[in-house]
Scaffold this motif. Sequence first.
Motif, PDB file in Angstrom:
ATOM      1  N   LEU A  48       0.830  -1.204   0.000  1.00 29.73           N
ATOM      2  CA  LEU A  48       0.000   0.000   0.000  1.00 29.73           C
ATOM      3  C   LEU A  48       0.865   1.254   0.000  1.00 29.73           C
ATOM      4  CD1 LEU A  48      -2.837  -0.874   2.523  1.00 29.73           C
ATOM      5  CD2 LEU A  48      -3.042  -0.588   0.064  1.00 29.73           C
ATOM      6  N   GLY A  49       1.957   1.211   0.759  1.00 29.78           N
ATOM      7  CA  GLY A  49       2.880   2.335   0.795  1.00 29.78           C
ATOM      8  C   GLY A  49       2.175   3.658   1.024  1.00 29.78           C
ATOM      9  N   PHE A  50       2.499   4.624   0.204  1.00 34.32           N
ATOM     10  CA  PHE A  50       1.870   5.932   0.331  1.00 34.32           C
ATOM     11  C   PHE A  50       0.609   6.053  -0.520  1.00 34.32           C
ATOM     12  CE2 PHE A  50       5.958   7.195   2.109  1.00 34.32           C
ATOM     13  CZ  PHE A  50       5.512   7.922   3.196  1.00 34.32           C
ATOM     14  N   LYS A  51       0.201   4.960  -1.160  1.00 35.83           N
ATOM     15  CA  LYS A  51      -1.032   5.010  -1.951  1.00 35.83           C
ATOM     16  C   LYS A  51      -2.250   5.198  -1.059  1.00 35.83           C
ATOM     17  CE  LYS A  51       0.967   1.579  -4.675  1.00 35.83           C
ATOM     18  NZ  LYS A  51       0.866   0.202  -5.086  1.00 35.83           N
ATOM     19  N   LEU A  52      -2.287   4.489   0.080  1.00 35.92           N
ATOM     20  CA  LEU A  52      -3.425   4.618   0.987  1.00 35.92           C
ATOM     21  C   LEU A  52      -3.516   6.026   1.580  1.00 35.92           C
ATOM     22  CD1 LEU A  52      -5.812   3.363   2.532  1.00 35.92           C
ATOM     23  CD2 LEU A  52      -4.182   2.731   4.307  1.00 35.92           C
ATOM     24  N   PRO A  53      -2.434   6.581   2.149  1.00 36.85           N
ATOM     25  CA  PRO A  53      -2.549   7.943   2.668  1.00 36.85           C
ATOM     26  C   PRO A  53      -2.882   8.973   1.585  1.00 36.85           C
ATOM     27  CG  PRO A  53      -0.595   6.909   3.549  1.00 36.85           C
ATOM     28  CD  PRO A  53      -1.149   5.987   2.514  1.00 36.85           C
ATOM     29  N   LEU A  54      -2.353   8.773   0.383  1.00 35.75           N
ATOM     30  CA  LEU A  54      -2.656   9.696  -0.704  1.00 35.75           C
ATOM     31  C   LEU A  54      -4.140   9.633  -1.068  1.00 35.75           C
ATOM     32  CD1 LEU A  54      -1.528  11.753  -2.701  1.00 35.75           C
ATOM     33  CD2 LEU A  54      -1.070   9.854  -4.260  1.00 35.75           C
ATOM     34  N   ALA A  55      -4.675   8.421  -1.184  1.00 33.49           N
ATOM     35  CA  ALA A  55      -6.104   8.268  -1.485  1.00 33.49           C
ATOM     36  C   ALA A  55      -6.956   8.825  -0.341  1.00 33.49           C
ATOM     37  CB  ALA A  55      -6.437   6.798  -1.731  1.00 33.49           C
ATOM     38  N   TRP A  56      -6.521   8.576   0.895  1.00 30.63           N
ATOM     39  CA  TRP A  56      -7.233   9.068   2.084  1.00 30.63           C
ATOM     40  C   TRP A  56      -7.285  10.602   2.050  1.00 30.63           C
ATOM     41  CZ3 TRP A  56      -8.687   6.095   6.568  1.00 30.63           C
ATOM     42  CH2 TRP A  56      -9.051   6.833   7.676  1.00 30.63           C
ATOM     43  N   CYS A  57      -6.157  11.215   1.787  1.00 28.98           N
ATOM     44  CA  CYS A  57      -6.086  12.680   1.816  1.00 28.98           C
ATOM     45  C   CYS A  57      -6.808  13.309   0.628  1.00 28.98           C
ATOM     46  CB  CYS A  57      -4.638  13.135   1.889  1.00 28.98           C
ATOM     47  SG  CYS A  57      -3.867  12.704   3.466  1.00 28.98           S
ATOM     48  N   LEU A  58      -6.765  12.662  -0.519  1.00 29.79           N
ATOM     49  CA  LEU A  58      -7.505  13.187  -1.666  1.00 29.79           C
ATOM     50  C   LEU A  58      -9.010  13.096  -1.450  1.00 29.79           C
ATOM     51  CD1 LEU A  58      -5.402  11.943  -4.708  1.00 29.79           C
ATOM     52  CD2 LEU A  58      -5.661  14.286  -3.863  1.00 29.79           C
ATOM     53  N   SER A  59      -9.458  11.994  -0.862  1.00 26.86           N
ATOM     54  CA  SER A  59     -10.888  11.890  -0.563  1.00 26.86           C
ATOM     55  C   SER A  59     -11.276  12.874   0.532  1.00 26.86           C
ATOM     56  CB  SER A  59     -11.268  10.459  -0.186  1.00 26.86           C
ATOM     57  OG  SER A  59     -10.601  10.059   0.987  1.00 26.86           O
ATOM     58  N   ALA A  60     -10.392  13.077   1.505  1.00 23.76           N
ATOM     59  CA  ALA A  60     -10.660  14.069   2.555  1.00 23.76           C
ATOM     60  C   ALA A  60     -10.715  15.474   1.957  1.00 23.76           C
ATOM     61  CB  ALA A  60      -9.598  14.000   3.637  1.00 23.76           C
ATOM     62  N   LEU A  61      -9.851  15.742   0.996  1.00 27.75           N
ATOM     63  CA  LEU A  61      -9.866  17.035   0.324  1.00 27.75           C
ATOM     64  C   LEU A  61     -11.187  17.254  -0.401  1.00 27.75           C
ATOM     65  CD1 LEU A  61      -8.334  19.606  -0.551  1.00 27.75           C
ATOM     66  CD2 LEU A  61      -7.487  18.289  -2.497  1.00 27.75           C
ATOM     67  N   THR A  62     -11.634  16.227  -1.095  1.00 28.83           N
ATOM     68  CA  THR A  62     -12.904  16.324  -1.817  1.00 28.83           C
ATOM     69  C   THR A  62     -14.069  16.537  -0.856  1.00 28.83           C
ATOM     70  OG1 THR A  62     -12.015  14.851  -3.499  1.00 28.83           O
ATOM     71  CG2 THR A  62     -14.400  15.159  -3.483  1.00 28.83           C
ATOM     72  N   ILE A  63     -14.113  15.739   0.195  1.00 23.20           N
ATOM     73  CA  ILE A  63     -15.186  15.876   1.195  1.00 23.20           C
ATOM     74  C   ILE A  63     -15.092  17.235   1.879  1.00 23.20           C
ATOM     75  CG2 ILE A  63     -16.056  14.973   3.399  1.00 23.20           C
ATOM     76  CD1 ILE A  63     -15.173  12.185   2.362  1.00 23.20           C
ATOM     77  N   GLY A  64     -13.854  17.633   2.210  1.00 22.64           N
ATOM     78  CA  GLY A  64     -13.667  18.912   2.883  1.00 22.64           C
ATOM     79  C   GLY A  64     -14.098  20.093   2.048  1.00 22.64           C
ATOM     80  N   ILE A  65     -13.834  20.029   0.745  1.00 22.54           N
ATOM     81  CA  ILE A  65     -14.260  21.126  -0.135  1.00 22.54           C
ATOM     82  C   ILE A  65     -15.774  21.203  -0.190  1.00 22.54           C
ATOM     83  CG2 ILE A  65     -14.333  21.840  -2.571  1.00 22.54           C
ATOM     84  CD1 ILE A  65     -11.390  21.017  -2.747  1.00 22.54           C
ATOM     85  N   LEU A  66     -16.430  20.054  -0.122  1.00 22.53           N
ATOM     86  CA  LEU A  66     -17.889  20.040  -0.191  1.00 22.53           C
ATOM     87  C   LEU A  66     -18.560  20.467   1.107  1.00 22.53           C
ATOM     88  CD1 LEU A  66     -18.413  16.719  -2.184  1.00 22.53           C
ATOM     89  CD2 LEU A  66     -18.544  19.079  -3.049  1.00 22.53           C
ATOM     90  N   ILE A  67     -18.006  20.084   2.256  1.00 18.35           N
ATOM     91  CA  ILE A  67     -18.712  20.345   3.517  1.00 18.35           C
ATOM     92  C   ILE A  67     -17.973  21.279   4.481  1.00 18.35           C
ATOM     93  CG2 ILE A  67     -19.930  18.135   3.405  1.00 18.35           C
ATOM     94  CD1 ILE A  67     -18.035  17.125   5.599  1.00 18.35           C
TER      95      ILE A  67
END
Length: 139
Positions: free
Chosen positions: A17-36
């Motif tokens: 998983l390496g940094f793929k999981l944190p990157l996906a986590w942070c990108l989804s958090a960015l998307t959610i954060g921009i929306l709410i």
Amino acid sequence: MEMQLKTPKYLLVTQELGFKLPLAWCLSALTIGILIQEIAAAIFISSASLFLVWLTSKLASFFFSFQEHSGILKNHIYDNVLKAIWFVSLFGLLINFFKSLLFNVGSEAFLGCVFSIVYFGFMLSASNRWGMHFVEKRV
């Protein structure tokens, strides 16, 4: 001579998983954060948590590397320490995430949920340092 143990599957999955999981986590958090949330807060929190995952991974790897060069612990104890760090980090990640999700509201919940991925840096470091044993060099 000590026998090398087979790498546990959960450590191999973490390495893959390496940094793929944190990157996906942070990108989804960015998307959610921009929306709410506020856009600036979402950008800062997401990028700061990704940076902290990288930083904790590098710092923990640095401290774990002392074993490879000095043999502070016996190799089988070192392996058990790495397993313990991995499991404690997973426990911390899950507890922090669900505590933030269930007991906080609004921006506090968002902040806690996003930053809970920082524990993954310790998990990643422990999985990457697995098998890096001290080998005595005879002169």
